[in-house]
Design a protein around this motif. Structure first.
Motif, PDB file in Angstrom:
ATOM      1  N   THR A 105     -20.481 -14.196  11.943  1.00  0.00           N
ATOM      2  CA  THR A 105     -20.955 -13.685  12.794  1.00  0.00           C
ATOM      3  C   THR A 105     -20.581 -13.444  14.186  1.00  0.00           C
ATOM      4  O   THR A 105     -20.121 -15.232  15.100  1.00  0.00           O
TER       5      THR A 105
ATOM      6  N   VAL B 248     -14.851 -13.616   8.461  1.00  0.00           N
ATOM      7  CA  VAL B 248     -15.841 -12.939   8.468  1.00  0.00           C
ATOM      8  C   VAL B 248     -17.426 -13.547   9.110  1.00  0.00           C
ATOM      9  O   VAL B 248     -18.013 -13.316   8.870  1.00  0.00           O
TER      10      VAL B 248
ATOM     11  N   ASN C  16     -23.815  -8.544   7.973  1.00  0.00           N
ATOM     12  CA  ASN C  16     -22.784  -9.831   7.729  1.00  0.00           C
ATOM     13  C   ASN C  16     -23.702 -11.424   7.553  1.00  0.00           C
ATOM     14  O   ASN C  16     -22.957 -11.824   7.797  1.00  0.00           O
TER      15      ASN C  16
END
Length: 591
Positions: free
Chosen positions: A66, A64, A441
Motif C-alpha cells: 500500500t 503490491v 489493494n
C-alpha cells in the motif's frame, strides 16, 4: 535475532533466481540476484547486487504494498542495510510486515550469492553516548499523523515556528491506514451541495451512535469546529488538500488517495510552509518548569535532544497496541490498528496528574478477516458485494444467526455469542468479494490461490468445496445445518422476501458449486479514551485545571466518540482538533 530471522525467511521465501554473476576470488558470486517473497498485500520481487563481498544495491522491482503505508519502508530499510551491511536492521514501525518481507528477500538473495550469512545477519553496533543537542522553537508537535500534521500546518500559517516529531520512520500513523472519510458539518461544500446539517444534529447523532458514553463538551467542540476546519483543509489559501466532491448532498467527503494520500499531501504542505520534521525521533519526556510544560526531551540519530518551546501539542495517537492499557475484554478480538499505537502520551503526562476520559473504551467492528501477518483487516469493500450476490454467514453450528447487512453494532453483539463464524459464498459472491478487496489493494488473487490450498494452515481461514457438504466438512461445522441454512435462504430469496432476521433477500445462492467460506472476526483498533481537554485544546489535570503549555489533538484525546466511532468521525476529529489546536496555540503564544 538469528532464530527470528531464520523463521522470517522460512515464512516469506517463495521464489528466487540469479540474474547474472561473476565468481569473485573470495568465493562470493558477484552479480545481481532476484528473490520473490510474500509481502503484506501480495508478492514482492527484490533485486540485490553484490560485489567485492559487499551489498552494493537493493531495489524493489515489483510489489503490491500500500502506497504511503508499506512503501515508505522500502527506502528506510534499504538505506539501513546498505549503511550497516547487515539485514539485522530494525523494521519500520507501522510497516513491519513489509519491512520483514524486504529483509527476507535480501537474505534469500545473499544466500544465493554465497555470502557469509553470519556476517550479513550480525547485529547493528550499538551507538555510543548520545550527542546532546538543544533546539528552540515556538511549538513542538509530537506525532505526525493527520492531527499532528494539520496542527503543524495551521500553526505555521499563523506565524509560529514548529518542530514536528515522529517516533517511526513513516508519517501518517493510524491516519494513513484509514479511508479518509471526513465529517464536514457546517462546511461551505456541504451548504453548497444542499445537505441539511447542523452542529446540534451532529452532536445528537454522535451521542446516539456512541451510546451516550461520549464526553458531551468534547463532542460539542468537535461539532462546532469541524465546518471551519474542513473549509481550511480544502481551501487553496488554507492547506489545499485534494478531496473528492461529486456535488451531491452529503455529510462526509473523502480525501484523494485515502488516508495515506491525505497525510502525504499534508506532509508536503508542512514542508512548503517551512516546518521542521524529525522522523525516527521519539519524544521521551516532557520538560516541565514551575508546573508549566516548556518543551520535550527526544532521542534520534545518535542524539539526545532538548527542545525548548512555548507550547507542546500531543498528537501521539491511541493505545490500541498497548495490552497494559487495552481492557482484557477486547484482547480476545484481533488487533487491526497501527503498530505504533502504544499510548506514549499517557505515560508522558502521568507525572502531571493529567485527567483521562473513557479509557475503558476501544473501537470494535465486525466484517473482518485475519491476514497472514496476524493483523485484522476490515472487509467492508468485499462483504458489501458478497452480500449483494447472496452471501450469508453461519456460526460454528452451521446456522445463520443475524441479519448480515444490519447495523455494525448489532451484528457485533450477535457475533460475540459465537465461537466462530464463516461467510459462505457461491462463485458469484466470491468473485464479488475478491473484486472489492483487490480493488482496495488489500490482497491479490495470487494470495487467494495460496489460501485456498487444502494444505494451507495459516491465516486467513479460507476454504472451498465442490458442494456445501464438502465445504462444511473442511470448516468443521455440521453439513446438514449449512444445507438447511442455504435452503431457507434461497426459498426467501426466490420470492424477494424478508427472512426471519429482517434481511430482504433478492439473490439466491447457486445450487451448483463450487462454494467458498471465509472465517470472519471482530477487530479492534482505535482507542476511544484518552486525555481530557477543554475548548482551548489544553490538557486538564484531575482537578480540571489546564496544564500550562500542554495541548492535545487527535486520537490521544478521549470522549469524542463514545463506545463506537461514527463513520468519518475519527478522521473528522483529527481534522477539527488538529486545526483548532494549531490555531489556538499559535494565537495564544503570540499574545
Amino acid at each position: 535475532m538469528r532464530k527470528l530471522l531464520a523463521l522470517t525467511m522460512a515464512i516469506f521465501m517463495l521464489v528466487s533466481g540469479v540474474i547474472g554473476n561473476v565468481v569473485s576470488a573470495a568465493g562470493v558470486a558477484d552479480g545481481t540476484y532476484s528473490a520473490t517473497v510474500q509481502g503484506h498485500n501480495g508478492p514482492m520481487t527484490v533485486e540485490v547486487t553484490v560485489g567485492a563481498e559487499q551489498i552494493t544495491g537493493i531495489s524493489v522491482v515489483d510489489h503490491v504494498e500500500t502506497v504511503g503505508i508499506g512503501t515508505p519502508a522500502f527506502d528506510l530499510i534499504i538505506d539501513a542495510i546498505l549503511e550497516h551491511q547487515t539485514i539485522a536492521v530494525d523494521s519500520v514501525t507501522g510497516a513491519t510486515v513489509t519491512s520483514d518481507a524486504l529483509k527476507a528477500a535480501v537474505s534469500d538473495a545473499l544466500v544465493q550469492a554465497g555470502a557469509d550469512m553470519e556476517k550479513m545477519t550480525a547485529a547493528v553496533e550499538e551507538a555510543g553516548e548520545l550527542e546532546e543537542v538543544t533546539l528552540e522553537t515556538d511549538i513542538v508537535v509530537v506525532g505526525a499523523g493527520a492531527a499532528g500534521l494539520i496542527a503543524g500546518v495551521s500553526a505555521l500559517q499563523n506565524g509560529s515556528s514548529v518542530i514536528l516529531l515522529e517516533k517511526t520512520g513513516v508519517i501518517g500513523g493510524a491516519s494513513a491506514m484509514a479511508g479518509s472519510g471526513t465529517i464536514a458539518t457546517g462546511s461551505t461544500w456541504q451548504k453548497e451541495d444542499g445537505y441539511e446539517d447542523s452542529p446540534e444534529k451532529l452532536v445528537e447523532d454522535l451521542m446516539r451512535n456512541g451510546h451516550n458514553q461520549n464526553h458531551l463538551p468534547t463532542v460539542e467542540l468537535f461539532a462546532n469546529t469541524i465546518g471551519g476546519a474542513f473549509d481550511w483543509l480544502v481551501a487553496e489559501d488554507g492547506a489545499g488538500i485534494p478531496y473528492q466532491r461529486s456535488g451531491n448532498p452529503t455529510r462526509n467527503y473523502s480525501g484523494v488517495g485515502r488516508g495515506a494520500g491525505v497525510c502525504q499531501n499534508l506532509a508536503d504542505k508542512y514542508a512548503q510552509e517551512g516546518g521542521v520534521l524529525m522522523v525516527n525521533t521519539p519524544a521521551v519526556d516532557l520538560i516541565v518548569s514551575d508546573g508549566a510544560v516548556t518543551g520535550v526531551k527526544a532521542e534520534g540519530s545518535g542524539k539526545a535532544y532538548t527542545i525548548n518551546a512555548k507550547a507542546v501539542i500531543l498528537a501521539t495517537g491511541g493505545y490500541g497496541n498497548n495490552k497494559d492499557l487495552v481492557p482484557e475484554e477486547y484482547q480476545k478480538f484481533v488487533y487491526a490498528g497501527h503498530a505504533g499505537a502504544d499510548g506514549d502520551a499517557i505515560a508522558m503526562v502521568e507525572a502531571l496528574n493529567a485527567d483521562l476520559l473513557t479509557m475503558d473504551l476501544i473501537n470494535t467492528q465486525p466484517n473482518s478477516m485475519i491476514l497472514p501477518s496476524g493483523l485484522g483487516q476490515y472487509c467492508n469493500p468485499g462483504v458489501s458485494r458478497a452480500y449483494a450476490a447472496g452471501g450469508f454467514m453461519v456460526n460454528q453450528d452451521g446456522v445463520r444467526f443475524f441479519d448480515e447487512k444490519g447495523s455494525a453494532w448489532d451484528l457485533m453483539q450477535a457475533m460475540k455469542e459465537n465461537t466462530a463464524q464463516y461467510l459462505v459464498m457461491d462463485q458469484a459472491a466470491f468473485d464479488g468479494f475478491n473484486a472489492g478487496m483487490t480493488a482496495s489493494n488489500i490482497y491479490t488473487m495470487e494470495s487467494v490461490e495460496q489460501w485456498l490450498q487444502d494444505d494451507y494452515a495459516g491465516q486467513p481461514v479460507m476454504k472451498t468445496g465442490a458442494t456445501l457438504e464438502e465445504l462444511a466438512e473442511k470448516l468443521g461445522v455440521p453439513g446438514d445445518e449449512v444445507l438447511a441454512a442455504a435452503k431457507a435462504f434461497n426459498e426467501v430469496a426466490a420470492v424477494g422476501g424478508t427472512d426471519a432476521f429482517g434481511r430482504t433477500l433478492e439473490v439466491a445462492q447457486s445450487e451448483e458449486g463450487p462454494y467458498y467460506a471465509l472465517e470472519m472476526h471482530i477487530r479492534y483498533y482505535a482507542s476511544l479514551g484518552g486525555l481530557h481537554i477543554n475548548d482551548s485544546m489544553q490538557v486538564l489535570n484531575s482537578s480540571q485545571e489546564a496544564i500550562p503549555g500542554l495541548y492535545a489533538a487527535g486520537e490521544v484525546v478521549g470522549g469524542h466518540q463514545g463506545d463506537l466511532y461514527m463513520a468519518a468521525g475519527l478522521f473528522g476529529w483529527a481534522v477539527a482538533s488538529g486545526y483548532t489546536a494549531g490555531t489556538v496555540v499559535s494565537t495564544a503564544i503570540a499574545q
